[in-house]
Design an enzyme around this catalytic site. Structure first.
Site, PDB file in Angstrom:
ATOM      1  N   LYS A 130      34.349  43.604  34.070  1.00 10.33           N
ATOM      2  CA  LYS A 130      35.789  43.656  34.303  1.00 10.33           C
ATOM      3  C   LYS A 130      36.079  43.848  35.786  1.00 10.33           C
ATOM      4  O   LYS A 130      36.858  43.101  36.384  1.00 10.33           O
ATOM      5  CB  LYS A 130      36.439  44.785  33.506  1.00 10.33           C
ATOM      6  CG  LYS A 130      37.966  44.789  33.600  1.00 10.33           C
ATOM      7  CD  LYS A 130      38.582  46.114  33.236  1.00 10.33           C
ATOM      8  CE  LYS A 130      38.674  47.006  34.469  1.00 10.33           C
ATOM      9  NZ  LYS A 130      39.526  48.195  34.264  1.00 10.33           N
ATOM     10  N   ASP A 148      40.817  44.159  30.299  1.00 12.76           N
ATOM     11  CA  ASP A 148      41.064  45.598  30.227  1.00 12.76           C
ATOM     12  C   ASP A 148      41.659  45.898  28.852  1.00 12.76           C
ATOM     13  O   ASP A 148      41.682  45.029  27.963  1.00 12.76           O
ATOM     14  CB  ASP A 148      41.974  46.059  31.368  1.00 12.76           C
ATOM     15  CG  ASP A 148      43.395  45.520  31.251  1.00 12.76           C
ATOM     16  OD1 ASP A 148      43.680  44.730  30.323  1.00 12.76           O
ATOM     17  OD2 ASP A 148      44.234  45.897  32.085  1.00 12.76           O
TER      18      ASP A 148
END
Length: 264
Positions: A130, A148
């Site tokens: 991420k 996320d």
């Protein structure tokens, strides 16, 4: 809960891309909501954003980067001083250790420069896919999908994936869109998750993608009541901020930062 759908892959892809177009029309000013001026600042800010809000991170990074403007300075940081600065972000001891280790690795292995490859970034302490995709997409212009909590939640609600695993979500969503769209898609979906499609009570009655969302109805469907649930520049009373963002999309980050400062 993930949305189980019997639609064909082609139909899913068409619906997904229609949602992306609608979100692009709604949020032409979507952008990375972490403040940064270079890849190192974005990398550090993204590591700090774990388990806290971008607003909190943006409040402490000016002082942080004033003290530690680059990897070499942060690698030599006094841990107690670094912890004191980043304490508002939570888990500050672990984050401090990761930042010093990350900065040290940058100095030792990459001459103090943030690498522009996924395979290098994920070797850094505290950096997962991420964080790597955030840095690649926003600091290097390399397409990436940032999964996320907001992105994962909406991807499941939209029926783009049934997975809870970030890597699988990234893979599933990547199949639906062209790589050139990945970075901006990430911004738009996260923007929408923060402003409209909330975790506990989504504002379905004020949603620009309601016509294409299989989860429509799980939140407030009355338009008047739903409008009261909107946040940030979409919230009631924020019309002037929204108008400014729409009028000057190229200055969205600057406008947002100035707005946040006025409310502190």
């Amino acid at each position: 809960m993930p949305v189980v759908s019997s639609e064909s892959v082609l139909a899913l892809k068409r619906r997904a891309r229609r949602i992306n177009r609608a979100l692009a029309e709604k949020y032409p000013y979507a952008h990375a909501e972490l403040d940064f001026t270079n890849p190192f600042e974005l990398l550090v800010a993204t590591v700090l954003s774990a388990q806290t809000t971008d607003v909190t991170v943006n409040q402490i990074t000016p002082l942080l980067f004033q003290n530690y403007p680059d990897a070499r300075a942060m690698a030599e940081a006094d841990p107690s001083r670094l912890e004191e600065i980043i304490k508002p972000t939570g888990f500050f001891r672990a984050k401090s250790r990761n930042l010093i280790a990350l900065a040290t690795r940058l100095v030792d292995e990459f001459n103090g420069v943030v690498p522009g490859r996924l395979e290098d970034l994920v070797t850094l302490p505290g950096v997962g896919r991420k964080t790597a995709n955030v840095v690649l997409g926003n600091a290097f212009g390399i397409p990436g999908i940032t999964v996320d909590t907001h992105f994962g939640r909406l991807a499941r609600r939209f029926g783009w994936t049934q997975s809870e695993d970030p890597v699988q979500i990234e893979s599933d969503v990547a199949e639906l869109f062209e790589p050139k769209d990945w970075t901006m898609l990430s911004h738009r979906v996260v923007f929408h998750g923060r402003r409209v499609c909330h975790s506990r009570k989504p504002a379905c009655g004020a949603c620009p993608v309601a016509n294409w969302c299989p989860s429509y109805g799980m939140g407030e469907t009355d338009p008047v009541k739903a409008a009261k649930l909107l946040k940030y520049e979409l919230a009631p009373g924020s019309e002037a901020l929204l108008a400014e963002l729409l009028a000057e999309t190229h200055r969205a980050a600057e406008i947002r930062m100035a707005s946040r400062k006025r409310t502190l």
